[in-house]
Design an enzyme around this catalytic site. Structure first.
Site, short mmCIF file in Angstrom:
data_model
loop_
_atom_site.label_atom_id
_atom_site.label_comp_id
_atom_site.label_asym_id
_atom_site.label_seq_id
_atom_site.Cartn_x
_atom_site.Cartn_y
_atom_site.Cartn_z
N ASP A 1 75.49 2.95 65.79
CA ASP A 1 74.93 2.17 66.89
C ASP A 1 74.73 0.71 66.46
O ASP A 1 75.07 -0.23 67.20
CB ASP A 1 73.59 2.81 67.28
CG ASP A 1 73.01 2.17 68.51
OD1 ASP A 1 73.61 2.35 69.58
OD2 ASP A 1 71.98 1.48 68.38
N LYS B 1 76.57 -2.89 67.82
CA LYS B 1 75.91 -4.13 68.21
C LYS B 1 76.48 -5.32 67.43
O LYS B 1 76.69 -6.40 68.00
CB LYS B 1 74.40 -4.01 67.99
CG LYS B 1 73.76 -3.00 68.95
CD LYS B 1 72.32 -2.76 68.61
CE LYS B 1 71.71 -1.69 69.51
NZ LYS B 1 70.45 -1.17 68.97
N VAL C 1 72.52 -5.46 73.30
CA VAL C 1 72.11 -5.79 71.93
C VAL C 1 70.66 -6.27 71.96
O VAL C 1 70.35 -7.22 72.67
CB VAL C 1 72.99 -6.92 71.35
CG1 VAL C 1 72.53 -7.27 69.93
CG2 VAL C 1 74.46 -6.54 71.37
#
Ligand code: ADP
Ligand code: ASP
Ligand code: MG
Length: 825
Positions: free
Chosen positions: A688, A692, A619
């Protein structure tokens, strides 16, 4: 007593097999002796057989008893002596020495002939045969020294050291021996004595030996008899080291040990000195100094009665590679008085040497470590002694585990220290070494552990690291993925390795590299400067499964697997890695954003095997996000809300979609600048980003799945459905009025548009927001990631973390930082 004037300053110098193994080595011996003579010292020299000869003689005996012809092998021994004579003796003196040796060889041939004829060799015969190793070498060396150093006298210790008839490891009659040695010395007091090591004789004059490595003992016996001022043991290492340097590269030389420490270390396998050597020396308080024939400048390890109490906690770690563990157990043992007494007497009667004993507190079982060569005798002795108990079922069949090793940590200071055993076992545990049995010597001078033999090297090295606070800790790194991030990491490691070692005490040993097709291993370390060439030249075919299999088989301590891929298959291997006590550092987010069950299990497994699992870069790349959340939680804070923009693409797009610009144009620019995936929809779909957010949610304790993150779609349906990237842009242009309206509304309210991830106790979502000027994200620029954390402590003024959240340099740097965290534990 000897007249003090004759033997004042008598020193004993013992040269081991390696010191007399070659003409070059013997040349060093000659120099060392000359030097001592030059100092005006009276000397007694003791030598071993030439290196390997004792072993060859044992082997010869076994072969001869099977009827084999061993003439070639005897000839090879003869040749080695001849070669030394040719190199070190003047021509006119060679014949006499060769003749003397021929005499011994004739006797040896005769003995071996007898063994062949009989088809067997008794222990007594074996001792006789072995004695020729020392007879040959010492006879020869006494002539060398005679020529180069001063008048010598050759002393065949079979006439001087008297023992019982315990062939193979005889016990010395001290009184008689002392008298004989002194008489001999007195008779030849103006000579350099050259005594044969290792050999002696019993009351009938039969040859006996003092046990393998026994020449050290001979030196001490002679030293004690002659009241020497010191006994020097010259070998092929820089004295006694913290561990066998052949197994532990980081071992270092010790300056001092007590007699007892040296005895314990050698008892548990440090063959640099033979255990009984310490006894005669200790009785007369004669220091023993271990020297290196091949490094005469080394000042030596001194063994004396002086303890170094302020020195390190332990002195050394030694090991016996081959032992067998016998466990006797059964209900019949509980509370039975005299059970262990009977057990040990029966083993003693059978001549079995028990190296270590542990008893379970339940009194249900006793485990004994013995040499594998004693298994049969031990078993017989136990069956014999406890026949009835076996018949009655009160004892189970003894359990035999013959693939074990023992290691022992030794040091006087241990008895003053608590928690040492804890440190020992946690070091072993962390390296995935299973400890089968433990024992503490009653002197509290040693703690020993029985482990599986295949773990020996790993165990010794990790213990050495843990016990000697060797300031530098080695990480054995297996690097999976050598694309952009992987190769940047290796470049960074190369340029940082000196700093890491000096300032952070971490040494990176790159033990393996792989990509999806090829792999390369080198347990000794792939050079960081030329890893790519090596990989291209020497890499073999293989997939991730073989890579992990081989990495596990290497069984190196402090192993770390670095996942620089984005592969679900690689992420699926983490449980295997943990199971092999290998830590994982990953920038791959699939491992932690897959099913919750896998995330949870991975963390549990890592904890269970005592290894690390770090994925800070999953992250926000190098930004300290996961660490920070963890620190807040550790310190007792409560996380109330997280807001975040965790995509560089999205950040860029909304930071630039202002005033006169059009949405599709900004996306095109983002793509042109390399901020997007080849298909920008991969970023704009939010998957995506959602992953995270999911990871952050899990980190703060929520058991979320990916579907629990509600993503408000950014793109109209038609954009998502478009068949090609071009078609996508065409649709995006058509949708401009939709975006334009949003932008206008935001501008009218003095706000800015952003697609923001929001995480609270009850929700996880990504949505389009209009942010006011007071919002921490209002002034965001470029493609930075940003995150604000509202907690009990950071309530009105949330903590904000901001910076580039992608890119090989920052990501690799974050991976590197995670690696160093593994070393810190
Ligand atoms: P020599 O031939 O001189 O008698 P040995 O082979 O018997 O020599 O003993 C020396 C060897 O002992 C070294 O080469 C080393 O590998 C081994 N060794 C084992 N443990 C230790 C230790 N703690 N310190 C030094 N050497 C050790
Ligand atoms: N030669 C014997 C051995 O190899 C004795 C010694 O060297 O100490 O064990
Ligand atoms: Mg030795």
């Amino acid at each position: 007593m000897l007249p003090a004037d004759i033997f004042e300053k008598m020193k004993v110098l013992k040269f081991g097999g390696s010191s007399v193994g070659t003409p070059e080595a013997i040349e060093s011996v000659i120099k060392i002796v000359s030097h001592a003579i030059g100092n005006g010292e009276a000397l007694a020299v003791v030598c071993s057989a030439m290196q390997g000869v004792t072993g060859t003689l044992t082997d010869l005996t076994a072969r001869a008893s099977r009827g084999e012809d061993v003439a070639d092998r005897v000839a090879a021994i003869r040749e080695r002596h001849r070669e030394a004579i040719a190199a070190l003796l003047e021509a006119d003196q060679q014949a006499e020495v060769l003749e003397g040796l021929a005499h011994y060889f004739a006797e040896l041939d005769e003995l071996l002939g007898g063994v062949r004829a009989l088809g067997e060799a008794s222990l007594r015969t074996k001792d006789r045969i072995m004695s020729y190793g020392e007879l040959l070498s010492c006879f020869m060396i006494s002539h060398f020294l005679n020529q180069h150093c001063g008048k010598t006298v050759f002393a065949d210790t079979r006439a001087l050291i008297k023992t019982d008839s315990n062939h193979g490891r005889a016990n010395v009659d001290e009184t008689l021996t002392n008298k004989l040695v002194r008489d001999f010395a007195r008779e030849h007091h103006d000579r350099i004595y050259v005594f044969t090591g290792f050999i002696a004789s019993n009351g009938h004059g039969d040859t006996t030996t003092l046990g393998l490595g026994g020449s050290d003992y001979t030196a001490a016996i002679i030293g004690a008899a002659l009241d020497a001022t010191e006994i020097q043991i010259w070998s092929d290492v820089d004295g006694i080291m913290t561990a066998d340097p052949r197994l532990v590269k980081k071992a270092f030389s010790l300056k001092r040990l007590t007699y007892v420490e040296a005895m314990e270390l050698s008892y548990f396998g440090a063959k640099v000195i033979h255990p009984p050597t310490m006894l005669p020396a200790q009785a007369r308080n004669i220091p023993i100094i271990i020297m290196n024939t091949f490094n005469p400048g080394f000042e030596g390890t001194v063994i004396s009665s002086e303890a170094t109490l302020n020195g390190s906690l332990i002195k050394g770690i030694s090991y016996i590679r081959e032992i067998c563990l016998i466990t006797v157990q059964g209900g019949g043992m509980v509370g039975q008085k005299g059970f262990s007494g009977r057990l040990f007497s029966s083993l003693a009667r059978a001549g079995v040497n028990v190296i270590l004993i542990t008893q379970a507190s339940s009194e249900h079982s006793i485990s004994l470590a013995i040499s594998p060569s004693d298994i049969r005798s031990a078993e017989n002795a136990i069956y014999e002694e406890f026949r009835t108990d076996f018949l009655l079922g009160q004892l189970d069949k003894p359990l035999i585990e013959d693939h074990m090793s023992i290691l022992a940590v030794v040091g006087e200071n241990m008895r003053h220290t608590r928690g040492l055993a804890g440190r020992l076992f946690s070091a072993l545990g962390r390296s995935g070494v299973n400890v089968v049995a433990i024992a503490q010597g009653s002197s509290e001078l040693n703690v020993s552990a029985v482990i599986d033999r295949q773990d020996l090297a790993k165990a010794m090295n990790s213990l050495h690291d843990a016990m000697f606070l060797s300031p530098v800790k080695t990480l054995n790194v297996f690097c999976c993925g050598i694309g952009n991030i992987g190769s940047t990491l290796l470049t960074q490691l190369e340029s940082h390795q000196d700093y890491l070692e000096e300032a952070r005490h971490v040494r990176i040993n790159l033990a393996g590299i792989c990509n999806s097709k090829r792999m390369l291993f080198d347990a000794g370390g792939i050079p960081l400067a030329s890893w790519r060439e090596q990989f291209n030249e020497k890499g073999e075919q293989g997939d991730i499964h073989t890579f992990i299999e081989r990495a596990s088989a290497l069984n190196l301590p402090n192993s770390v697997f670095v996942d620089n891929t984005g592969s679900p298959v690689v992420a699926g291997m983490y449980p295997d890695l943990f199971g092999h006590s290998i830590s994982v550092v990953a920038c791959n987010k699939i491992g932690v954003s897959g099913p919750f069950e896998r995330y949870h299990r991975s963390k549990e497994l890592a904890a269970q095997y005592g290894v690390d699992f770090w994925y800070e870069t999953s992250v926000g790349a190098g930004l300290p996000i996961i660490k920070t959340l963890d620190d807040l939680l550790i310190s007792g804070d409560r996380i109330i809300r997280i807001e975040a923009i965790l995509s560089g693409t999205i950040s860029f797009i909304f930071n630039n979609y202002r005033d006169g610009r059009d949405f599709a144009g900004v996306v095109r620019e983002a793509q042109a600048r390399g901020f997007t995936e080849p298909d920008p929809r991969d970023d704009l779909s939010g998957l995506d980003f959602a992953r995270k957010m999911l990871i952050l949610g899990r980190e703060i304790g929520r058991d979320l799945e990916i579907d629990d993150v509600a993503v408000q779609p950014l793109l109209p349906e038609a954009c998502l459905k478009a068949a090609t990237v071009d078609a996508f842009y065409a649709e995006l242009e058509k949708a401009e009025p939709h975006f334009e309206a949003l932008k206008r509304r935001a501008a009218a309210a003095q706000k800015v548009l952003h697609w923001v991830g929001i995480l609270t106790d009850v929700e996880a979502r990504i949505e389009l927001c209009m942010l006011e000027p007071s919002h921490p994200f209002y002034n965001l620029t470029g493609s930075d990631n940003i995150l604000s954390i509202t907690t009990n402590r950071y309530l009105y003024n949330p903590m904000v973390i901001k910076g580039p959240g992608a890119g090989a340099e920052v990501t690799a740097a974050g991976v590197l930082a995670d690696l160093v965290r593994v070393a810190a534990k």
